[in-house]
Design a protein around this motif. Structure first.
Motif, short mmCIF file in Angstrom:
data_model
loop_
_atom_site.label_atom_id
_atom_site.label_comp_id
_atom_site.label_asym_id
_atom_site.label_seq_id
_atom_site.Cartn_x
_atom_site.Cartn_y
_atom_site.Cartn_z
N ALA A 1 0.87 -1.07 0.07
CA ALA A 1 0.18 -0.11 -0.15
C ALA A 1 0.83 1.27 0.09
O ALA A 1 1.75 1.34 0.73
CB ALA A 1 -1.05 0.01 1.22
N SER A 2 0.38 2.34 -0.86
CA SER A 2 1.14 3.59 -0.98
C SER A 2 0.62 4.65 -0.16
O SER A 2 -0.94 4.27 0.20
CB SER A 2 1.39 4.00 -2.14
N ASP A 3 0.81 5.80 0.06
CA ASP A 3 0.14 6.89 0.75
C ASP A 3 -1.16 7.18 -0.10
O ASP A 3 -2.37 7.26 0.47
CB ASP A 3 0.69 8.11 0.57
N GLN A 4 -1.35 6.83 -1.59
CA GLN A 4 -2.39 7.05 -2.35
C GLN A 4 -3.70 6.05 -2.18
O GLN A 4 -4.76 6.20 -2.17
CB GLN A 4 -2.20 7.07 -3.83
N THR A 5 -2.81 4.71 -2.02
CA THR A 5 -3.95 3.60 -1.79
C THR A 5 -4.16 3.13 -0.43
O THR A 5 -5.24 2.23 -0.35
CB THR A 5 -3.35 2.43 -2.58
N LEU A 6 -3.49 3.63 0.69
CA LEU A 6 -3.67 2.95 1.97
C LEU A 6 -5.04 3.29 2.51
O LEU A 6 -5.57 2.36 3.13
CB LEU A 6 -2.69 3.64 2.86
N GLY A 7 -5.55 4.31 2.23
CA GLY A 7 -6.97 4.74 2.72
C GLY A 7 -8.01 3.71 2.18
O GLY A 7 -8.77 3.28 2.73
N MET A 8 -8.02 3.66 0.76
CA MET A 8 -8.96 2.81 0.10
C MET A 8 -8.66 1.27 0.44
O MET A 8 -9.74 0.78 0.80
CB MET A 8 -8.73 2.93 -1.37
N ALA A 9 -7.53 0.85 0.83
CA ALA A 9 -7.35 -0.60 1.00
C ALA A 9 -7.70 -0.82 2.38
O ALA A 9 -8.46 -1.74 2.68
CB ALA A 9 -5.72 -0.86 0.93
N ALA A 10 -7.52 0.34 3.48
CA ALA A 10 -8.04 -0.16 4.78
C ALA A 10 -9.59 0.01 4.95
O ALA A 10 -10.08 -0.79 5.67
CB ALA A 10 -7.46 1.16 5.80
N GLU A 11 -10.12 1.09 4.02
CA GLU A 11 -11.58 0.86 3.90
C GLU A 11 -12.14 -0.27 3.45
O GLU A 11 -13.04 -0.74 4.26
CB GLU A 11 -12.10 2.06 3.00
N TYR A 12 -11.66 -0.87 2.47
CA TYR A 12 -11.99 -2.17 1.83
C TYR A 12 -11.69 -3.14 2.96
O TYR A 12 -12.77 -4.11 3.25
CB TYR A 12 -11.46 -2.53 0.52
N PHE A 13 -10.72 -3.36 3.45
CA PHE A 13 -10.19 -4.55 4.32
C PHE A 13 -11.03 -4.55 5.49
O PHE A 13 -11.42 -5.59 5.94
CB PHE A 13 -8.64 -4.11 4.79
N THR A 14 -11.32 -3.35 6.25
CA THR A 14 -12.07 -3.30 7.49
C THR A 14 -13.44 -3.87 7.30
O THR A 14 -13.84 -4.88 8.11
CB THR A 14 -12.33 -1.75 7.92
N ILE A 15 -14.27 -3.63 6.23
CA ILE A 15 -15.44 -4.29 6.10
C ILE A 15 -15.16 -5.61 5.73
O ILE A 15 -15.79 -6.58 6.37
CB ILE A 15 -15.98 -3.80 4.91
N VAL A 16 -14.36 -6.47 4.79
CA VAL A 16 -14.07 -7.55 4.57
C VAL A 16 -13.64 -8.57 6.01
O VAL A 16 -13.93 -9.52 6.21
CB VAL A 16 -13.04 -7.91 3.52
N LEU A 17 -12.65 -7.73 6.77
CA LEU A 17 -12.12 -8.26 7.86
C LEU A 17 -13.29 -8.85 8.77
O LEU A 17 -13.29 -9.79 9.45
CB LEU A 17 -11.18 -7.30 8.36
N SER A 18 -14.05 -7.80 8.93
CA SER A 18 -15.19 -7.92 9.76
C SER A 18 -15.97 -9.24 9.70
O SER A 18 -16.85 -9.87 10.60
CB SER A 18 -16.32 -7.10 9.98
N PHE A 19 -16.09 -10.00 8.47
CA PHE A 19 -16.83 -11.08 8.20
C PHE A 19 -15.89 -12.32 8.09
O PHE A 19 -16.29 -13.31 7.24
CB PHE A 19 -17.64 -10.75 6.92
N PHE A 20 -14.74 -12.34 8.40
CA PHE A 20 -13.67 -13.27 8.24
C PHE A 20 -14.46 -14.76 8.64
O PHE A 20 -14.23 -15.69 8.20
CB PHE A 20 -12.53 -13.22 9.12
N PRO A 21 -15.14 -14.69 10.09
CA PRO A 21 -15.70 -15.82 10.41
C PRO A 21 -16.62 -16.62 9.39
O PRO A 21 -16.48 -17.95 9.05
CB PRO A 21 -16.55 -15.55 11.67
#
Length: 668
Positions: A129-149
């Motif tokens: 992740a770069s400075d430009q993509t970190l925010g988007m990657a974190a936003e996407y990952f936070t939602i997907v991560l919540s449904f890991f189970p």
């Protein structure tokens, strides 16, 4: 009866017809699974987010693969163990193993959720992740991560559902989730203007629905029933499943290693070039998804050929093994060549599916990537085909060598070395030089795969065991009484002791007769069934013993052992008979052992080995016997607590046989 009909079909039906029948469902299932990872990038790339959005989702992808690796390890292991239990009519251990698997998957998913939430941003930085993509990657990952189970349980459960004889339910579960993802992506991304968060929500809703469909199936399973106590961890039972699922874990984690290394190099050399850090990562992320489609088609073809190869190899119908290999080879070449032509002639047609067509630098690097990075994709397809082929014919070590040579041994070092050399000579050239790592690895991997394949076919029909297997074995009726099972270390004279005990008891002694009867039962070759232990490689024995054809032989042997025991008093040598007959009341379990020096001397006398050969033979045979025993039981081979008698045969064959007979008489 059903298994016999299936085997007859595998041994006699036209190869091309069988391959089409078995391959198409495999291909469809794999392509549906791939849709989850591709659909988001298509819609994200065509939105205002463009290639930066694709880079963000591509950064998260390897972390999802790690979660999937754990889920598949547990799921595929439980599925293989369930198949073994089905053959043995074992309904008790099956539900305990699967229940433990569900509990463990849930725990792992929660642990991963917590760890990834705590170290989210450092983790994303590591994956590119770069400075430009970190925010988007974190936003996407936070939602997907919540449904890991839900994500991990879905992947784990689907493997078990297929093994339970309901592949249609598994496919329906995956299809429904993928279709929902396709429908909801444009709704959330464009209609509701939720951007990358919309893509994440579409994904997790699809995954959650797939999970619910899979979970509902477990209330109406076919071959096992889950109870509350099933979910209490039973690790001695589950350890067997874990071994059987290890290959799936290794395969998935190798993808993670490749993705991580590649992303780190792309970020490093991309930042020093005109493309920047994000364009190369975005391009490689879509290349990976397209490449996955091609490879999944090839894997589906080869998996469809697995039962055909496995059965005919076990039956020693080598002409049909060669014919099946040729059919798979032709189909794989067709897929590889067609893909290469598309990537070389019209790469932009593929690239434009994922958007960002208005960025000249992006299109330039993407076109170059498809033409160079995937220039020898036909070789990649053949390497993957070879790996699965070797696994189908019971050569797991060779399968791992064929697979990891290209991916880990060659690609990972080359993707580090090649760009560094070019970058030293000319600043900014490393990012383009990096693309040549894939075709270079393909060439080396192909050479290794060809050498292994040629060697295999040259030696396929060679090799006979040391001891003959009887052709006309029969089960001899006997009177009711004690059944003696004898497990033994190699060179401890266990067979001679067994025959002497049988002679004094006036009953039959079964040794190679069991394997001959089992081979007759399922249509496999007598020598193949007899030599399962000898054929087991020193490494990855659990994987070898989990292959379909070997499992058929193991289950058939167990059925024959029970049939022998049902016929009356007898002596049975080896094949984990004490474990198979654990529920029989009149069984005397004996383990014969002896000092190493004594056994070396006996092996030298019996087989004419040198001292060094005898020592190696003892080590190899004992390890194989232990692996076989441990793979089908919750006990441990040679553990004195699992036997009524443990006898040191260096006291003499007559004395050892006398001890066993005296013990039987004392039992009354």
């Amino acid at each position: 009866m059903e298994q016999a009909m299936q085997n007859r079909m595998l041994g006699e039906e036209k190869i091309s017809k069988l391959l089409v029948k078995f391959s198409i469902p495999c291909i469809l299932s794999l392509l549906i699974s791939a849709l989850y990872n591709i659909v988001d990038q298509i819609f994200v790339g065509n939105s205002a987010l463009g290639y930066l959005g694709n880079a963000a989702t591509g950064i998260v992808f390897p972390i999802l693969i790690i979660a999937q690796a754990f889920a598949w390890c547990v799921g595929d292991g439980c599925a293989a163990y369930l198949s073994i239990c089905q053959g043995k009519k074992d309904t008790q251990n099956a539900h305990r193993c699967i229940g433990t698997g569900i509990t463990l998957t849930l725990i792992l998913s929660i642990v991963m959720l917590v760890l990834c939430a705590v170290w989210k941003q450092p983790l994303l930085r590591v994956f590119g992740a770069s400075d430009q993509t970190l925010g988007m990657a974190a936003e996407y990952f936070t939602i997907v991560l919540s449904f890991f189970p839900a994500f991990m349980l879905m992947n784990m459960m689907n493997a078990v559902i297929r093994a339970d004889g309901s592949p249609a339910v598994s496919m329906a579960s995956m299809s429904l989730g993928a279709i929902l993802n396709i429908i909801l992506d444009p709704v959330f991304i464009f209609g509701l203007d939720r951007g990358i968060a919309g893509a994440a929500w579409a994904t997790v809703i699809g995954q959650s629905v797939s999970f619910l469909v899979s979970a509902l199936y477990f209330f109406r399973t076919k071959s096992f029933r889950l109870e509350k106590k099933s979910f209490m961890p039973q690790f001695p039972i589950f350890s067997n499943a874990l071994k059987l699922g290890a290959s799936s874990f290794i395969t998935q984690m190798s993808i993670v290693v490749i993705s991580l290394t590649c992303n780190i190099m792309l970020a490093k050399y991309g930042a020093a070039s005109v493309y920047g850090q994000d364009i190369p990562i975005s391009v490689i992320s879509i290349e990976t998804k397209v490449f996955t489609i091609v490879i999944n088609i090839v894997v589906g073809i080869v998996l469809g050929g697995q039962p055909i190869l496995g059965y005919n190899y076990g039956a020693k119908k080598y002409d049909r093994v060669r014919e099946t290999y040729r059919a798979i080879l032709i189909a794989t070449l067709a897929v590889g060549v067609a893909s290469t032509l598309v990537f070389e002639i019209c790469p932009q047609a593929v690239i434009n599916i994922f958007g960002s067509g208005n960025d000249a630098l992006y299109l330039e690097y993407a076109t170059r990537t498809f033409r160079i990075f995937l220039s020898l994709v036909v070789f990649t397809c053949l390497v993957k085909m070879s790996s699965i082929f070797f696994q189908a014919v019971g050569k797991p070590v060779v399968a791992v060598i064929a697979s990891l040579t290209r991916d880990i041994v060659c690609f990972v070092p080359l993707v580090i070395l090649i760009p560094s050399i070019f970058e030293r000579n000319q600043a900014g050239s490393g990012i383009n030089a990096l693309l040549f790592a894939a075709p270079a690895a393909d060439v080396i991997g192909m050479i290794v795969a060809v050498c292994l394949t040629v060697r295999y076919f040259k030696t396929m029909e060679s090799g006979e065991g040391r001891e003959p297997v009887p052709e006309n074995a029969v089960i001899r009726p006997s009177h009711r009484g004690v059944i003696v099972t004898i497990a033994r270390e190699h060179g401890s004279c266990g067979k001679r002791i067994a025959r002497l005990v049988a002679e004094r008891m006036g009953v039959a002694c079964y040794y190679k007769e069991m394997t001959a009867l089992a081979a007759l039962e399922i249509g496999l070759d007598r020598r193949f069934v007899s030599d399962i232990n000898e054929n087991a490689p020193e490494a990855l024995r659990s994987l070898y013993l989990s292959t379909d054809v070997v499992q058929q032989a193991i289950v058939a042997q167990e059925q024959i052992i029970r049939r022998i025991a049902d016929s009356g008093s007898c002596v049975i040598v080896g094949r984990a008979a004490d474990c198979v007959l654990s529920d029989y009341p009149d069984v005397v379990r004996v383990f014969i052992h002896a000092p190493k020096e004594y056994r070396v001397k006996k092996v030298m006398e019996m087989y004419g080995d040198t001292e060094d050969e005898a020592q190696k033979s003892i080590g190899r045979s004992d390890a194989a016997r232990a692996s076989y025993y441990n793979s089908i039981s919750s006990g441990k081979w040679g553990d004195p607590h699992g036997y009524h008698l443990c006898i040191d045969s260096s006291c003499g064959v007559d004395a050892a046989a006398g001890m066993i007979c005296d013990y039987i008489n004392l039992r009354g």
